[in-house]
Design a protein around this motif. Structure first.
Motif, PDB file in Angstrom:
ATOM      1  N   MET B  47       0.831  -1.210   0.000  1.00 31.37           N
ATOM      2  CA  MET B  47       0.000   0.000   0.000  1.00 31.37           C
ATOM      3  C   MET B  47       0.862   1.255   0.000  1.00 31.37           C
ATOM      4  O   MET B  47       0.600   2.214  -0.733  1.00 31.37           O
ATOM      5  CB  MET B  47      -0.903   0.035   1.251  1.00 31.37           C
ATOM      6  N   VAL B  48       1.894   1.256   0.845  1.00 30.85           N
ATOM      7  CA  VAL B  48       2.754   2.445   0.955  1.00 30.85           C
ATOM      8  C   VAL B  48       3.482   2.688  -0.370  1.00 30.85           C
ATOM      9  O   VAL B  48       3.483   3.812  -0.894  1.00 30.85           O
ATOM     10  CB  VAL B  48       3.774   2.267   2.106  1.00 30.85           C
ATOM     11  N   LEU B  49       4.055   1.609  -0.937  1.00 31.39           N
ATOM     12  CA  LEU B  49       4.818   1.788  -2.172  1.00 31.39           C
ATOM     13  C   LEU B  49       3.919   2.219  -3.328  1.00 31.39           C
ATOM     14  O   LEU B  49       4.201   3.199  -4.026  1.00 31.39           O
ATOM     15  CB  LEU B  49       5.547   0.488  -2.522  1.00 31.39           C
ATOM     16  N   SER B  50       2.798   1.507  -3.510  1.00 34.18           N
ATOM     17  CA  SER B  50       1.917   1.871  -4.630  1.00 34.18           C
ATOM     18  C   SER B  50       1.328   3.257  -4.406  1.00 34.18           C
ATOM     19  O   SER B  50       1.165   4.044  -5.350  1.00 34.18           O
ATOM     20  CB  SER B  50       0.816   0.827  -4.816  1.00 34.18           C
ATOM     21  N   GLY B  79       0.211   2.508 -15.116  1.00 36.67           N
ATOM     22  CA  GLY B  79      -0.529   3.300 -14.127  1.00 36.67           C
ATOM     23  C   GLY B  79      -1.742   2.541 -13.622  1.00 36.67           C
ATOM     24  O   GLY B  79      -2.022   2.513 -12.424  1.00 36.67           O
ATOM     25  N   GLY B  80      -2.456   1.927 -14.580  1.00 36.84           N
ATOM     26  CA  GLY B  80      -3.623   1.136 -14.187  1.00 36.84           C
ATOM     27  C   GLY B  80      -3.227   0.010 -13.246  1.00 36.84           C
ATOM     28  O   GLY B  80      -3.891  -0.236 -12.236  1.00 36.84           O
ATOM     29  N   PHE B  81      -2.122  -0.634 -13.548  1.00 35.67           N
ATOM     30  CA  PHE B  81      -1.670  -1.743 -12.714  1.00 35.67           C
ATOM     31  C   PHE B  81      -1.388  -1.269 -11.282  1.00 35.67           C
ATOM     32  O   PHE B  81      -1.829  -1.891 -10.316  1.00 35.67           O
ATOM     33  CB  PHE B  81      -0.412  -2.381 -13.315  1.00 35.67           C
ATOM     34  N   ILE B  82      -0.690  -0.138 -11.162  1.00 29.57           N
ATOM     35  CA  ILE B  82      -0.342   0.356  -9.822  1.00 29.57           C
ATOM     36  C   ILE B  82      -1.605   0.756  -9.057  1.00 29.57           C
ATOM     37  O   ILE B  82      -1.762   0.445  -7.879  1.00 29.57           O
ATOM     38  CB  ILE B  82       0.639   1.554  -9.922  1.00 29.57           C
ATOM     39  N   ARG B  83      -2.538   1.423  -9.755  1.00 27.48           N
ATOM     40  CA  ARG B  83      -3.761   1.843  -9.066  1.00 27.48           C
ATOM     41  C   ARG B  83      -4.603   0.621  -8.660  1.00 27.48           C
ATOM     42  O   ARG B  83      -5.124   0.557  -7.543  1.00 27.48           O
ATOM     43  CB  ARG B  83      -4.589   2.788  -9.950  1.00 27.48           C
ATOM     44  N   ASN B  84      -4.697  -0.359  -9.577  1.00 33.90           N
ATOM     45  CA  ASN B  84      -5.445  -1.576  -9.246  1.00 33.90           C
ATOM     46  C   ASN B  84      -4.806  -2.297  -8.065  1.00 33.90           C
ATOM     47  O   ASN B  84      -5.500  -2.812  -7.184  1.00 33.90           O
ATOM     48  CB  ASN B  84      -5.477  -2.532 -10.434  1.00 33.90           C
ATOM     49  N   ALA B  89      -5.063  -4.305  -2.821  1.00 37.36           N
ATOM     50  CA  ALA B  89      -4.302  -4.501  -1.581  1.00 37.36           C
ATOM     51  C   ALA B  89      -5.071  -3.904  -0.395  1.00 37.36           C
ATOM     52  O   ALA B  89      -5.007  -4.428   0.719  1.00 37.36           O
ATOM     53  CB  ALA B  89      -2.922  -3.880  -1.697  1.00 37.36           C
ATOM     54  N   ALA B  90      -5.826  -2.815  -0.653  1.00 35.30           N
ATOM     55  CA  ALA B  90      -6.605  -2.211   0.434  1.00 35.30           C
ATOM     56  C   ALA B  90      -7.655  -3.189   0.934  1.00 35.30           C
ATOM     57  O   ALA B  90      -7.819  -3.391   2.142  1.00 35.30           O
ATOM     58  CB  ALA B  90      -7.271  -0.924  -0.051  1.00 35.30           C
ATOM     59  N   SER B  91      -8.363  -3.822  -0.001  1.00 33.79           N
ATOM     60  CA  SER B  91      -9.359  -4.820   0.403  1.00 33.79           C
ATOM     61  C   SER B  91      -8.687  -5.998   1.098  1.00 33.79           C
ATOM     62  O   SER B  91      -9.172  -6.491   2.118  1.00 33.79           O
ATOM     63  CB  SER B  91     -10.135  -5.326  -0.812  1.00 33.79           C
ATOM     64  N   ALA B  92      -7.565  -6.450   0.525  1.00 29.63           N
ATOM     65  CA  ALA B  92      -6.862  -7.594   1.107  1.00 29.63           C
ATOM     66  C   ALA B  92      -6.429  -7.267   2.530  1.00 29.63           C
ATOM     67  O   ALA B  92      -6.510  -8.112   3.431  1.00 29.63           O
ATOM     68  CB  ALA B  92      -5.647  -7.948   0.258  1.00 29.63           C
ATOM     69  N   MET B  93      -6.004  -6.023   2.732  1.00 28.03           N
ATOM     70  CA  MET B  93      -5.521  -5.643   4.048  1.00 28.03           C
ATOM     71  C   MET B  93      -6.647  -5.704   5.075  1.00 28.03           C
ATOM     72  O   MET B  93      -6.451  -6.182   6.200  1.00 28.03           O
ATOM     73  CB  MET B  93      -4.932  -4.240   3.997  1.00 28.03           C
ATOM     74  N   VAL B  94      -7.835  -5.242   4.682  1.00 25.32           N
ATOM     75  CA  VAL B  94      -8.962  -5.310   5.610  1.00 25.32           C
ATOM     76  C   VAL B  94      -9.265  -6.772   5.951  1.00 25.32           C
ATOM     77  O   VAL B  94      -9.456  -7.124   7.120  1.00 25.32           O
ATOM     78  CB  VAL B  94     -10.201  -4.615   5.003  1.00 25.32           C
ATOM     79  N   ILE B  95      -9.276  -7.633   4.938  1.00 25.28           N
ATOM     80  CA  ILE B  95      -9.547  -9.053   5.187  1.00 25.28           C
ATOM     81  C   ILE B  95      -8.489  -9.640   6.127  1.00 25.28           C
ATOM     82  O   ILE B  95      -8.816 -10.299   7.116  1.00 25.28           O
ATOM     83  CB  ILE B  95      -9.545  -9.846   3.861  1.00 25.28           C
ATOM     84  N   VAL B 260       0.897 -11.841  -2.379  1.00 20.00           N
ATOM     85  CA  VAL B 260       1.420 -10.894  -3.369  1.00 20.00           C
ATOM     86  C   VAL B 260       1.090 -11.365  -4.788  1.00 20.00           C
ATOM     87  O   VAL B 260       0.633 -10.576  -5.625  1.00 20.00           O
ATOM     88  CB  VAL B 260       2.940 -10.688  -3.193  1.00 20.00           C
ATOM     89  N   VAL B 261       1.277 -12.666  -5.044  1.00 21.33           N
ATOM     90  CA  VAL B 261       0.966 -13.182  -6.381  1.00 21.33           C
ATOM     91  C   VAL B 261      -0.520 -12.984  -6.679  1.00 21.33           C
ATOM     92  O   VAL B 261      -0.905 -12.534  -7.768  1.00 21.33           O
ATOM     93  CB  VAL B 261       1.363 -14.672  -6.496  1.00 21.33           C
ATOM     94  N   ALA B 262      -1.369 -13.270  -5.684  1.00 22.36           N
ATOM     95  CA  ALA B 262      -2.811 -13.094  -5.886  1.00 22.36           C
ATOM     96  C   ALA B 262      -3.130 -11.639  -6.195  1.00 22.36           C
ATOM     97  O   ALA B 262      -3.925 -11.342  -7.103  1.00 22.36           O
ATOM     98  CB  ALA B 262      -3.570 -13.551  -4.642  1.00 22.36           C
ATOM     99  N   LEU B 263      -2.503 -10.716  -5.483  1.00 18.48           N
ATOM    100  CA  LEU B 263      -2.771  -9.294  -5.702  1.00 18.48           C
ATOM    101  C   LEU B 263      -2.303  -8.847  -7.085  1.00 18.48           C
ATOM    102  O   LEU B 263      -2.996  -8.078  -7.767  1.00 18.48           O
ATOM    103  CB  LEU B 263      -2.092  -8.446  -4.619  1.00 18.48           C
ATOM    104  N   VAL B 264      -1.134  -9.351  -7.503  1.00 19.12           N
ATOM    105  CA  VAL B 264      -0.628  -8.984  -8.833  1.00 19.12           C
ATOM    106  C   VAL B 264      -1.586  -9.490  -9.911  1.00 19.12           C
ATOM    107  O   VAL B 264      -1.922  -8.765 -10.862  1.00 19.12           O
ATOM    108  CB  VAL B 264       0.800  -9.541  -9.033  1.00 19.12           C
ATOM    109  N   ILE B 265      -2.073 -10.722  -9.737  1.00 22.27           N
ATOM    110  CA  ILE B 265      -3.011 -11.272 -10.728  1.00 22.27           C
ATOM    111  C   ILE B 265      -4.308 -10.455 -10.737  1.00 22.27           C
ATOM    112  O   ILE B 265      -4.816 -10.079 -11.805  1.00 22.27           O
ATOM    113  CB  ILE B 265      -3.296 -12.756 -10.433  1.00 22.27           C
ATOM    114  N   MET B 266      -4.819 -10.151  -9.542  1.00 23.59           N
ATOM    115  CA  MET B 266      -6.038  -9.329  -9.451  1.00 23.59           C
ATOM    116  C   MET B 266      -5.825  -7.994 -10.157  1.00 23.59           C
ATOM    117  O   MET B 266      -6.688  -7.519 -10.907  1.00 23.59           O
ATOM    118  CB  MET B 266      -6.381  -9.038  -7.984  1.00 23.59           C
ATOM    119  N   ALA B 267      -4.660  -7.371  -9.891  1.00 22.34           N
ATOM    120  CA  ALA B 267      -4.384  -6.044 -10.452  1.00 22.34           C
ATOM    121  C   ALA B 267      -4.275  -6.107 -11.974  1.00 22.34           C
ATOM    122  O   ALA B 267      -4.601  -5.144 -12.663  1.00 22.34           O
ATOM    123  CB  ALA B 267      -3.107  -5.469  -9.846  1.00 22.34           C
ATOM    124  N   MET B 268      -3.824  -7.271 -12.489  1.00 25.87           N
ATOM    125  CA  MET B 268      -3.706  -7.379 -13.945  1.00 25.87           C
ATOM    126  C   MET B 268      -5.065  -7.622 -14.587  1.00 25.87           C
ATOM    127  O   MET B 268      -5.339  -7.146 -15.678  1.00 25.87           O
ATOM    128  CB  MET B 268      -2.739  -8.511 -14.305  1.00 25.87           C
TER     129      MET B 268
END
Lengths: 165, 468
Positions: B47-50, B79-84, B89-95, B260-268
Motif C-alpha cells: 500500500m505504501v509503495l503503490s 498506471g492502471g496496474f499500480i492503481r489496481n 491490496a486495500a481490500s486484502a488488508m482489511v480481510i 502478493v501473487v494473488a494481488l498482482v493477478i487481481m491487479a492485472m
C-alpha cells in the motif's frame, strides 16, 4: 548517603529533562493543534449571496434543481446544488439538495408531488416538510433574495422546514 | 558477501539482531494461522509503495482530481496496474487484519501479558478504517463524493458536538475543495506515519512477549493461586519444547508470496472501479460504501428516525469500545475458546450479525422506482395482469412506491414486500392506508398520497389486489 545523593541527583536531572521536553512539546504542539482546528476557528469564507440565475429559469409550481459554484476565499471553488420552488406569488423557496437523513441526493417525483430520496425512502412535501421515511427534520432551506430579475441564495442553509405529520 | 556482512555486523550488530529475532524459541504448535500478521504487514508495504507512486500523478483538487486518476489509469505506463494494486491490496488488508484479529481473539492471545499488543492492534484497525474513508474520497467520482457526504451526515448525528465534528472532519460546511486536501494530507502522510510507528511498536511487543501459544483444553495455570505468574512459568516451559522462530518465517514467506501473487493477478485482470465524475448536482444517486461497510449501511434500515443515533453512532462506537477494553475486562485466565463460552458466544453472535448484515447489504436491490430505465410493463411473477391492473402497476412505478416496497423481492426494502398483500388487507383498508397512512398508524414511515387522481387510484388498488 552518597548513594541516596546520586538517586536524587538523577531524579533532579530527569525532572529538568522532562520539563524541557514538555516545554518543547507545548511550544510546537499548541500551534499544531490550532492549525488542525482551523476549520472551526476560521471558517472557510464564502460570499453572502450567490446568484442562481434569472427568475425565468424557475417555472411556477415545478421544483427545479440548480447547481451553483461556491467561491471560497483563497481556495478553489466547489459545486453545490439546491432545489428551487417558485410559488407563483413572488415567493421562492430553496432547499439544500441533500436529504436530511444521510445526505443522499433526493429527486422530485412529479406524479407523487413528493421529493423522494432513493437511499432510505425519505419523503418530503413541496414545502420541504417530512412526510415519510427516516429523515429527522424537514429539508434544509437557504435564504433567498430576488434582485434585478435574478434569484440569489444565502451562503448556507439556515434552519429547516417544519417537521411533517 | 561475507566480508560485507562482517563489515556491517561490526558497525551495526546485524548478526546479533538477526539472532535475537530469528533464533528465539517459540512454543510448539505455532502454525499457518500465525502468518496473518506478517501477511498484513507485507500488504501494508505494498500500500505504501503503490500509494507513493500514485502521488506522482494524483492532484488533490475538485477540478482535476478525477482527471488525474483517469490519467493514471489510462495514460501512465502501468498506471492502471499500480492503481489496481493499491485498490485490491486495500481490500486484502482489511480481510487480513480481520482474520488476524479473529485468530487472536479465538486463541485467547489478547490475555496477559499481551493486553498492550491487542490494544495497539485495535488502534491499527482504527487507522486502517481511517485510511479506507480518506482514500475512498480521493478519486472524486460519484461514489467517492456521495459516500463522503453521507459520512459527514453520519458524524453530525452525534448529540451536541455533531456539527462541530462534521465541520472538523470535512474542513468546512460542505464536501468541498478543502475536504479533499485535508483528507489527502491525512491519507498520504499523517496516517501512514502513525501506522508505521504503531506497527513497529506492535511487532516489538510480539517479540518482547513471545508468540502466544495455541490454546489447549488443559490449562494448569488457570487454577493456580497466581494464574499470571503460573502462565509465565508455563509459557517458559512450552518454549523449551518449541523450535526457533526462523522455521515459521518460512511459512510467513510462503503465505506472503501467495498474497502478493494473488494481488498482482487481481491487479492485472480486474481494474479498480472509477465511476462518473463527482456531481454535487445529481439526483437519485445511491452511494455505496466499500464492501466492508455494507453492514453499517444495511443497519441504517433498521434504525429509522430517532433511532438513527443508535445505528449510526451507537453501534460502531460500542464495537470500537468493546475492542479496546476487551483484554482489560476479560479476566478469565483460560484461553481455549471452548473454555470461555461467556466471551466467545456473544462475540460470535455479534460477528454473525455483522456478517449477515453485510451479506444483506451486498445483495440489497437498488431502489428502482426513481430510475426511469428500470420500468417494466408487468412486475416479475405477475405476467397475467389485465389492462386496469397494468395501469395500476404503472401508477405504482410513477408514484415511487417501488422505492420502498418490493414485490416478490424486487424493489425497495423500507416497507413490507407487497406480494400476497391482497390476502392480508381488504380493499377499504388499502384505500384508506394509501391516502393517509398516518391516520391509521401515526408515525409510520410511509408518506400520504392524497393527490393520485381517482381513476388512477382505482387502477392502483386493482393492481395491489392482484398481488396474491
Amino acid at each position: 548517603m552518597a548513594n541516596s545523593d546520586a538517586v536524587s541527583r538523577r531524579s533532579f536531572i530527569y525532572r529538568i529533562i522532562g520539563a524541557i521536553g514538555a516545554f518543547i512539546a507545548m511550544l510546537l504542539g499548541l500551534p499544531v493543534i490550532g492549525y488542525l482546528l482551523s476549520p472551526l476557528i476560521r471558517r472557510p469564507q464564502t460570499p453572502a449571496w450567490v446568484k442562481l440565475g434569472p427568475l425565468s429559469d424557475f417555472p411556477v409550481g415545478k421544483p427545479t434543481l440548480v447547481g451553483f459554484e461556491v467561491p471560497v476565499k483563497g481556495e478553489a471553488p466547489y459545486k453545490q446544488g439546491a432545489w428551487v420552488v417558485n410559488w407563483g406569488d413572488g415567493r421562492y423557496s430553496a432547499y439544500d439538495s441533500n436529504c436530511t437523513h444521510l445526505g443522499c441526493p433526493y429527486d422530485w417525483n412529479p406524479n407523487a408531488e413528493l421529493f423522494l430520496c432513493p437511499c432510505h425512502g425519505g419523503a418530503f412535501s413541496k414545502n420541504g416538510e417530512v412526510v415519510g421515511g427516516p429523515p429527522p427534520h424537514g429539508l434544509d432551506t437557504y435564504a433567498v433574495r430576488v434582485e434585478n430579475g435574478s434569484l440569489f441564495i444565502g451562503q448556507a442553509p439556515e434552519g429547516h422546514a417544519g417537521r411533517g405529520a | 558477501m561475507r566480508g560485507l556482512i562482517d563489515w556491517l555486523d561490526f558497525r551495526a550488530s546485524i548478526r546479533t539482531m538477526a539472532h535475537n529475532f530469528l533464533d528465539r524459541f517459540i512454543p510448539p504448535g505455532v502454525n499457518w494461522a500465525y502468518t496473518l500478521g506478517s501477511a498484513t504487514t507485507v500488504t501494508f508495504i505494498i500500500m505504501v509503495l503503490s500509494g507513493m507512486l500514485l502521488m506522482i500523478y494524483y492532484q488533490p483538487s475538485p477540478q482535476v482530481a478525477y482527471e488525474s486518476v483517469v490519467f493514471i489509469q489510462k495514460e501512465v505506463f502501468l498506471g492502471g496496474f499500480i492503481r489496481n494494486l493499491h485498490h485490491w491490496a486495500a481490500s486484502a488488508m482489511v480481510i487480513l487484519v480481520l482474520l488476524h484479529m479473529l485468530r487472536t481473539f479465538y486463541w485467547g492471545a489478547y490475555k496477559f501479558p499481551r493486553e498492550l499488543t491487542w490494544l495497539s492492534g485495535a488502534f491499527l484497525l482504527l487507522l486502517v478504517l481511517a485510511f479506507a474513508f480518506t482514500g475512498y474520497l480521493l478519486p472524486w467520482d460519484q461514489t467517492a463524493y456521495w459516500t463522503t457526504v453521507l459520512f459527514g451526515k453520519m458524524s453530525a448525528v452525534v448529540p451536541v458536538v455533531g456539527d462541530t465534528i462534521r465541520e472538523w472532519i470535512l474542513g468546512g460546511r460542505d464536501v468541498g475543495s478543502y475536504t479533499l486536501t485535508r483528507w489527502y494530507a491525512f491519507h498520504v502522510i499523517l496516517l501512514p506515519l502513525a501506522t508505521m510507528a504503531l506497527i513497529v511498536f506492535h511487532i516489538s511487543l510480539v517479540v518482547r512477549q513471545g508468540i502466544s501459544n495455541p490454546p489447549s483444553r488443559v490449562e494448569p495455570y488457570a487454577t493456580a493461586p497466581d494464574p499470571q505468574r503460573a502462565y509465565l512459568d508455563y509459557y517458559e516451559q512450552l518454549k523449551k519444547k518449541g523450535q526457533p522462530f526462523y522455521h515459521n518465517v518460512l511459512e510467513d514467506a510462503i503465505v506472503s508470496l501467495v498474497v502478493v501473487v494473488a494481488l498482482v493477478i487481481m491487479a492485472m485482470l480486474f481494474p479498480a472501479k472509477l465511476g462518473e465524475p463527482a456531481d454535487p448536482v445529481s439526483t437519485g444517486f445511491v452511494p455505496r460504501p466499500e464492501w466492508y461497510f455494507f453492514w453499517l449501511f444495511q443497519a441504517l434500515w433498521y434504525f429509522p428516525g430517532r433511532w438513527e443515533l443508535v445505528g449510526v453512532v451507537g453501534i460502531p462506537t460500542l464495537i470500537g469500545i468493546l475492542l479496546l477494553i476487551l483484554p482489560f475486562v476479560d479476566h478469565n485466565p483460560r484461553r481455549h475458546p471452548l473454555s470461555r463460552p461467556f466471551t466467545v458466544i456473544p462475540a460470535t453472535v455479534l460477528l454473525a450479525v455483522v456478517v449477515w448484515l453485510n451479506v444483506q447489504g451486498a445483495n440489497a436491490p437498488n431502489t428502482a422506482g426513481l430510475d426511469p430505465t428500470a420500468r417494466t410493463s408487468v412486475p416479475k411473477g405477475y405476467e397475467n395482469l389485465n389492462e386496469a391492473q397494468k395501469v395500476g402497476w404503472s401508477v405504482f412505478q410513477d408514484q415511487g412506491c417501488i422505492s420502498c416496497h418490493a414485490i416478490k423481492g424486487a424493489g425497495g426494502q423500507l416497507g413490507p414486500d407487497l406480494a400476497g398483500i391482497a390476502g392480508r388487507r381488504d380493499e377499504d383498508y388499502l384505500r384508506r392506508w394509501i391516502r393517509n397512512p398516518q391516520a391509521i398508524k401515526p408515525g409510520v414511515a410511509m408518506p400520504p398520497y392524497p393527490n393520485i387522481p381517482e381513476d388512477r387510484f382505482n387502477s392502483l388498488i386493482e393492481f395491489i389486489k392482484a398481488l396474491e
